[in-house]
Design a protein around this motif. Structure first.
Motif, short mmCIF file in Angstrom:
data_model
loop_
_atom_site.label_atom_id
_atom_site.label_comp_id
_atom_site.label_asym_id
_atom_site.label_seq_id
_atom_site.Cartn_x
_atom_site.Cartn_y
_atom_site.Cartn_z
N SER A 1 9.08 -1.52 -5.52
CA SER A 1 9.79 0.13 -5.56
C SER A 1 9.19 1.15 -4.44
O SER A 1 10.14 2.60 -4.59
N GLY A 2 8.70 0.41 -3.31
CA GLY A 2 8.84 1.62 -2.53
C GLY A 2 7.47 1.61 -2.18
O GLY A 2 6.71 0.43 -1.62
N THR A 3 7.12 3.08 -1.22
CA THR A 3 5.32 2.67 -0.48
C THR A 3 4.21 3.52 -1.96
O THR A 3 5.11 4.36 -2.60
N MET A 4 3.57 2.38 -1.51
CA MET A 4 2.13 3.36 -2.86
C MET A 4 0.82 3.54 -2.15
O MET A 4 1.21 2.71 -0.99
N ILE A 5 0.27 4.41 -3.09
CA ILE A 5 -0.57 5.28 -1.46
C ILE A 5 -2.20 4.72 -2.63
O ILE A 5 -1.84 4.76 -3.50
N GLY A 6 -3.43 5.10 -1.62
CA GLY A 6 -4.32 5.68 -2.98
C GLY A 6 -5.83 5.10 -2.31
O GLY A 6 -5.24 4.50 -0.60
N HIS A 7 -6.52 4.50 -2.78
CA HIS A 7 -7.39 3.90 -2.32
C HIS A 7 -8.79 3.11 -3.69
O HIS A 7 -8.61 3.22 -4.70
N GLY A 8 -8.83 1.97 -2.99
CA GLY A 8 -9.73 1.26 -3.98
C GLY A 8 -11.92 1.32 -3.65
O GLY A 8 -11.96 2.09 -2.59
#
Length: 490
Positions: free
Chosen positions: A437-444
């Motif tokens: 669906s595009g760009t995904m950002i975040g952190h684990g």
């Protein structure tokens, strides 16, 4: 505090280590081992499905040879595979791929029995027929892509959460949102097993490395206000009680936040061999950092570094004249209305805070229900710039909304945070990845007894947050949820 993601890979500890190069010189194809359908693959899967450490050790001792230069020992492999078998509840064979006759590696594709998620084992063999296994590596396999309506996908997320809870591998909370609208919340398990206190959407969970995002955003705010620059060298802010100038003048703020400084981690022998209570204020960590030296020239490559982000927190203190904790409360939590987020002291009686739990391994594999112990002696006494703070799924949703709407930083700084600088899917304090669906950002985040996943799809506005107070509790579940959300058909 850990690696930025929780990949399905064999690792010796909860901290990132370099794995050996699995490439091999080109060999004569005529000598390639005939491994398809090899009984050893069946034996490995049987040992995994036994959930017995002795069975796994027996298999590895007979069929595997580990070189003295390998970062993994036979016992390490057994521990890893026992953990995988617990989290997966066993596997079902999907496919055995043909041998790669260059690297003498064979890929085995399996589905786990909890989430029906796909995983791959890559077995590298000695370069002759009947050769032993030299290395086993694992990675997530491709998940089936079926675009569905939002309602269908949320029903699938519910089913996934229920599976994890029933299998006893997930205890925690889940939140799915689109923009500011919360679409789904879920809670299961106990925040405190001693007193049978249930988790709820406002339970505070340890984030591990996920709160590196707060440190990165705080630095970006200071850059936006002209108080420092990403190109500033560290020696401008950090004195030789931390590191010698010969080290700090070669490292920039950019290197710290992008994990390209070459520095390592304060989770070292000094940390593990002493009381965690010694490390609460940021300056307390000097003893764990002062002997660190870059493993490579700064900027040369990506290597995850807790020390790097810790020093970014030190710079925040030097620039603002405030403690790191006070500044983050003022600059990140307050404008985002995050009232249940902070770096709490582990020995303080904080209401509705989840204890972390580590499963006790049954060496015989005969115990069907795991026994647990609290992680209070494993983790830091107080979190900091590199991780270890606490938050809730609802507060993290508020953080996502503030971040995307421009409350915390403007468009230029968001672009700086979410640029993949080293081609490793990492910007400044955020994972950055391309999805359907595009760009995904975040952190684990992960450590003994805790696990966290925070993801925002920038193009669709979907937010997926999974927090757990079980050792690797988001393993499998967060990945499946992210995939399902990514497949929502408009």
């Amino acid at each position: 505090m850990d690696a930025p993601t929780q990949p399905f890979v064999a690792v010796r500890t909860t901290h990132r280590i370099a794995m050996p190069d699995t490439s091999s010189p080109t060999h004569n194809r005529a000598t390639a081992p005939q491994l398809d359908g090899d009984a050893r693959i069946a034996g490995l899967l049987m040992a995994i499905n036994s959930r017995s450490r002795p069975s796994l050790l027996d298999f590895l001792r007979v069929h595997m040879t580990v070189s003295s230069s390998s970062p993994m020992t036979t016992d390490d492999y057994a521990d890893w595979l026992v953990s995988f078998s617990r989290l997966s509840q066993g596997v079902v064979l999907r496919e055995i791929k043909p041998v790669d006759t260059i690297s003498f590696t064979q890929t085995v594709v399996v589905d786990d029995r909890v989430y029906s998620a796909t995983h791959e084992f890559h077995l590298r063999f000695e370069a002759f027929a009947g050769g032993k296994i030299l290395e086993i590596r694992g990675r997530p396999g491709e998940l089936q892509s079926i675009a569905k309506s939002q309602a269908d996908c949320l029903a699938q997320v519910q089913d996934l959460c229920d599976r994890g809870a029933r299998a006893g591998v997930f205890s925690g909370t889940v939140l799915i949102a689109r923009g500011s609208e919360v679409l789904f919340e879920y809670a299961c398990g106990a925040a405190n097993k001693r007193y049978d206190v249930p988790n709820n959407p406002d339970t505070k969970f340890n984030l591990g490395s996920a709160n590196k995002m707060f440190t990165a955003v705080a630095v970006a705010q200071l850059v936006e206000r002209g108080r420092l620059s990403f190109t500033d060298t560290v020696d401008q802010y950090i004195d030789d009680t931390w590191l010698p100038p010969s080290v700090t003048r070669r490292i920039t703020v950019h290197h710290l936040l992008s994990h390209t400084s070459g520095l390592g981690s304060f989770f070292n022998e000094t940390f593990f061999n002493g009381s965690r209570a010694r490390f609460r204020a940021i300056d307390d960590f000097k003893a764990l950092v002062r002997d660190d030296r870059p493993a490579f020239a700064p900027g040369e490559r990506f290597e995850y570094s807790n020390n790097g982000v810790l020093l970014a927190g030190v710079i925040i203190e030097r620039v603002t004249g405030m403690s790191y904790y006070d500044y983050i409360r003022e600059a990140i939590y307050a404008p985002s209305h995050m009232l249940d987020t902070d770096c709490y002291d582990i020995d303080a009686p904080v209401p509705n805070l989840a204890m972390g739990y580590i499963p006790l391994v049954d060496p015989t594999g005969r115990r069907s229900v795991p026994e647990w112990r609290e992680n209070i002696f494993e983790h830091v006494a107080k979190g900091g710039p590199a991780g270890g703070g606490y938050s809730t799924v609802r507060d993290l949703h508020r953080f996502a909304t503030s971040l995307i709407s421009g409350v915390l930083v403007g468009p230029e700084m968001r672009q700086a945070l979410w640029t993949d600088y080293a081609g490793m899917g990492y910007g400044y304090g955020f994972n950055v990845e391309k999805t359907a669906s595009g760009t995904m950002i975040g952190h684990g985040g992960g450590f003994s007894g805790i696990s966290a996943s925070f993801r925002v799809a920038l193009d669709t506005g979907y937010v997926a947050i999974v927090l757990s107070n079980y050792d690797m509790g988001t393993f499998g579940l967060a990945r499946c949820i992210e995939h399902v959300v990514d497949q929502i058909q408009e």
